[in-house]
Design a protein around this motif. Structure first.
Motif, mmCIF file in Angstrom:
data_model
loop_
_atom_site.group_PDB
_atom_site.id
_atom_site.type_symbol
_atom_site.label_atom_id
_atom_site.label_comp_id
_atom_site.label_asym_id
_atom_site.label_seq_id
_atom_site.Cartn_x
_atom_site.Cartn_y
_atom_site.Cartn_z
ATOM 1 N N ARG A 15 35.477 55.137 31.828
ATOM 2 C CA ARG A 15 36.284 54.690 30.865
ATOM 3 C C ARG A 15 35.956 53.906 29.462
ATOM 4 N NH1 ARG A 15 39.410 50.074 33.274
ATOM 5 N NH2 ARG A 15 40.493 50.170 31.389
ATOM 6 N N PRO A 71 37.977 49.760 27.560
ATOM 7 C CA PRO A 71 39.221 48.922 27.045
ATOM 8 C C PRO A 71 39.950 48.264 27.702
ATOM 9 C CG PRO A 71 38.835 51.502 26.321
ATOM 10 C CD PRO A 71 38.057 51.004 27.486
ATOM 11 N N TYR A 72 40.603 47.238 26.860
ATOM 12 C CA TYR A 72 41.517 46.128 27.697
ATOM 13 C C TYR A 72 42.383 45.367 26.692
ATOM 14 C CZ TYR A 72 38.541 42.539 26.055
ATOM 15 O OH TYR A 72 37.403 41.765 25.409
ATOM 16 N N GLU A 73 43.724 45.172 27.144
ATOM 17 C CA GLU A 73 44.455 44.247 26.542
ATOM 18 C C GLU A 73 44.604 43.033 26.554
ATOM 19 O OE1 GLU A 73 48.297 46.253 25.971
ATOM 20 O OE2 GLU A 73 47.566 48.143 25.858
ATOM 21 N N ASN A 74 44.031 42.387 27.755
ATOM 22 C CA ASN A 74 44.233 41.019 27.913
ATOM 23 C C ASN A 74 42.904 40.531 28.787
ATOM 24 O OD1 ASN A 74 44.847 40.313 30.548
ATOM 25 N ND2 ASN A 74 46.809 41.322 29.984
ATOM 26 N N TRP A 75 42.433 39.415 28.748
ATOM 27 C CA TRP A 75 41.240 39.095 29.430
ATOM 28 C C TRP A 75 41.297 39.462 31.059
ATOM 29 C CZ3 TRP A 75 39.730 33.972 26.473
ATOM 30 C CH2 TRP A 75 39.303 34.303 25.390
ATOM 31 N N GLU A 77 42.174 41.836 32.350
ATOM 32 C CA GLU A 77 42.111 43.158 32.662
ATOM 33 C C GLU A 77 40.495 43.815 32.488
ATOM 34 O OE1 GLU A 77 44.718 45.248 30.053
ATOM 35 O OE2 GLU A 77 46.500 44.892 31.069
#
Length: 135
Positions: A15, A71-75, A77
């Protein structure tokens, strides 16, 4: 359990497109640089300018540290890896060809670079000695 953890690390690598690699300058100070990479299992490969500071640092001291996050959208994750590793230049033509193939597959834009535009590059293999998982 060991196989499950190893597979989780490989999934994180798949990823991540870039990693930060830290090398040691001749005066002992660290130098961290972001590079794109490919991997085969837990072994990483990257290229850099043949005359770059990074290449010179590795030729003098092959010990490196690597860090990356997917890649992530919030901590909650965040998934990433941090590694102590050894970097060595890849010199065998068959290996160079295979790594080149993997790089073109993962980064097709490489194919658009004309040989006359390309600066001399060295390819390095990074073998982890210690891996920490951020999960």
């Amino acid at each position: 359990m060991k196989h499950k953890l190893q597979q989780m690390m490989i999934d994180i690598l798949a990823r991540c497109m870039d990693m930060t690699i830290a090398t040691t300058r001749s005066d002992g100070s660290p130098q961290a640089t972001v590079v794109s990479f490919v991997h085969e299992g837990l072994v990483l490969y990257f290229g850099c300018g043949a005359g770059s500071q990074k290449a010179m640092n590795i030729s003098r001291d092959p010990r490196v540290s690597v860090a990356m996050t997917a890649p992530y959208e919030n901590w909650l994750e965040i998934k990433g890896l941090s590694m102590a590793a050894t970097a060595t230049e890849v010199v065998l033509p068959s290996e160079l060809t295979e790594i080149g193939r993997m790089m073109v597959q993962r980064f097709p834009q490489i194919s658009a670079i004309q040989p006359s535009q390309a600066a001399p590059v060295k390819l390095f293999r990074v073998r982890p000695t210690i891996i920490s998982v951020l999960d």
